[in-house]
Design a protein around this motif. Structure first.
Motif, PDB file in Angstrom:
ATOM      1  N   UNK A 152      -0.142 -40.796  28.354  1.00 35.44           N
ATOM      2  CA  UNK A 152      -0.435 -40.532  26.948  1.00 35.44           C
ATOM      3  C   UNK A 152      -0.487 -39.032  26.681  1.00 35.44           C
ATOM      4  N   UNK A 153      -1.157 -38.295  27.535  1.00 33.74           N
ATOM      5  CA  UNK A 153      -1.282 -36.849  27.332  1.00 33.74           C
ATOM      6  C   UNK A 153       0.079 -36.154  27.365  1.00 33.74           C
ATOM      7  N   UNK A 154       0.926 -36.560  28.277  1.00 37.11           N
ATOM      8  CA  UNK A 154       2.257 -35.954  28.345  1.00 37.11           C
ATOM      9  C   UNK A 154       3.033 -36.209  27.058  1.00 37.11           C
ATOM     10  N   UNK A 155       2.943 -37.412  26.523  1.00 34.81           N
ATOM     11  CA  UNK A 155       3.658 -37.733  25.283  1.00 34.81           C
ATOM     12  C   UNK A 155       3.091 -36.947  24.117  1.00 34.81           C
ATOM     13  N   UNK A 156       1.766 -36.873  24.018  1.00 32.56           N
ATOM     14  CA  UNK A 156       1.129 -36.140  22.923  1.00 32.56           C
ATOM     15  C   UNK A 156       1.458 -34.653  22.994  1.00 32.56           C
ATOM     16  N   UNK A 157       1.550 -34.117  24.185  1.00 31.74           N
ATOM     17  CA  UNK A 157       1.808 -32.675  24.331  1.00 31.74           C
ATOM     18  C   UNK A 157       3.156 -32.262  23.753  1.00 31.74           C
ATOM     19  N   UNK A 158       4.049 -33.224  23.558  1.00 32.07           N
ATOM     20  CA  UNK A 158       5.384 -32.918  23.023  1.00 32.07           C
ATOM     21  C   UNK A 158       5.459 -33.041  21.508  1.00 32.07           C
ATOM     22  N   UNK A 159       4.394 -33.509  20.861  1.00 31.59           N
ATOM     23  CA  UNK A 159       4.416 -33.657  19.405  1.00 31.59           C
ATOM     24  C   UNK A 159       4.392 -32.284  18.736  1.00 31.59           C
ATOM     25  N   UNK A 160       5.141 -32.095  17.660  1.00 32.11           N
ATOM     26  CA  UNK A 160       5.401 -30.746  17.138  1.00 32.11           C
ATOM     27  C   UNK A 160       4.221 -30.028  16.492  1.00 32.11           C
ATOM     28  N   UNK A 161       3.324 -30.735  15.847  1.00 31.65           N
ATOM     29  CA  UNK A 161       2.273 -30.050  15.088  1.00 31.65           C
ATOM     30  C   UNK A 161       0.888 -30.189  15.706  1.00 31.65           C
ATOM     31  N   UNK A 162       0.867 -30.583  16.979  1.00 28.01           N
ATOM     32  CA  UNK A 162      -0.371 -30.677  17.727  1.00 28.01           C
ATOM     33  C   UNK A 162      -0.323 -29.739  18.925  1.00 28.01           C
ATOM     34  N   UNK A 163      -1.494 -29.260  19.317  1.00 27.50           N
ATOM     35  CA  UNK A 163      -1.625 -28.493  20.558  1.00 27.50           C
ATOM     36  C   UNK A 163      -2.648 -29.205  21.423  1.00 27.50           C
TER      37      UNK A 163
END
Length: 237
Positions: A152-163
């Motif tokens: 989940x963390x790896x996928x979220x880390x690739x989202x454009x407007x989140x850090x």
């Protein structure tokens, strides 16, 4: 006891816990959890130097944010108050969270992360997020299962407007120190694994009023303290 004394007591507890763990005092941030308490209490602590505050209930938090903007001394509230959303997130709440907070501690599934990213206004910097891990295994608690956390963390880390900044956990409601330590260390292990895989996380949100020393021993970089600062809460019936 004055607000300044209450704040100093918590800061002393953090400093002593850091010293005992062989860590620098500034390695651990204090997040004052102001849920159920009025903006006037927040401003009292802010006047003593506390700048970061956590809120669990969205409408209450939005009311405080609005009140602060309308406050006669709003321009004098420097450094500015930084609001962290730390409560469970429903899909219909993501838009106002994305629009009004610089930090979110309680992302626990991809759908929520995607909505936060999609709804983050383009004029704002990326939204700092923590993924909540359900280390206690309790159905009553939010959070991704530890076994699913890395993916989940790896996928979220690739989202454009989140850090993606790190992880958060709420351990079991128990006085069993060994159990609490095991749950904190499980979250720390996932945190270290993600960093070893190149995610460059810097925030581990663990520990509250009763267990902040143990959380710091286990590697916490942010303790969420409410009742030890504000006093006992009175929840509406």
């Amino acid at each position: 006891m004055s607000r300044a004394d209450q704040l100093a007591d918590i800061q002393k507890r953090i400093a002593m816990a850091c010293a005992k763990a062989g860590r620098a005092t500034d390695a651990v941030q204090l997040l004052a959890v102001s849920k159920t308490f009025p903006l006037s209490d927040v401003l009292e602590f802010h006047a003593c130097g506390q700048t970061t505050f956590g809120e669990n209930y969205l409408q209450e938090a939005l009311d405080k944010i609005t009140q602060l903007a309308d406050h006669p001394n709003a321009q004098q509230n420097t450094p500015a108050i930084e609001w962290h959303f730390i409560g469970p997130i429903q899909s219909n709440k993501t838009k106002p969270i994305a629009e009004n907070f610089p930090w979110v501690h309680s992302v626990d599934r991809l759908k929520i992360a995607q909505r936060l990213s999609d709804q983050r206004p383009s004029n704002l910097p990326a939204l700092n997020v923590l993924v909540q891990i359900n280390t206690s295994g309790e159905d009553s608690k939010s959070g991704v299962e530890p076994a699913d956390a890395v993916e989940l963390c790896k996928t979220i880390s690739a989202l454009p407007n989140l850090k993606l900044r790190g992880l958060m956990t709420i351990p079991s409601n128990t006085e069993n120190t060994d159990q609490l330590k095991a749950e904190f260390l499980q979250c720390k292990t996932i945190f270290d694994e993600l960093n070893n895989q190149g995610l460059k996380l810097d925030t581990l949100s663990m520990g509250m009023s009763a267990d902040l020393e143990l959380a710091i021993e286990c590697g916490s970089t942010c303790v969420r303290v409410g009742s030890a600062l504000f006093g006992a809460r009175s929840y509406p019936k």
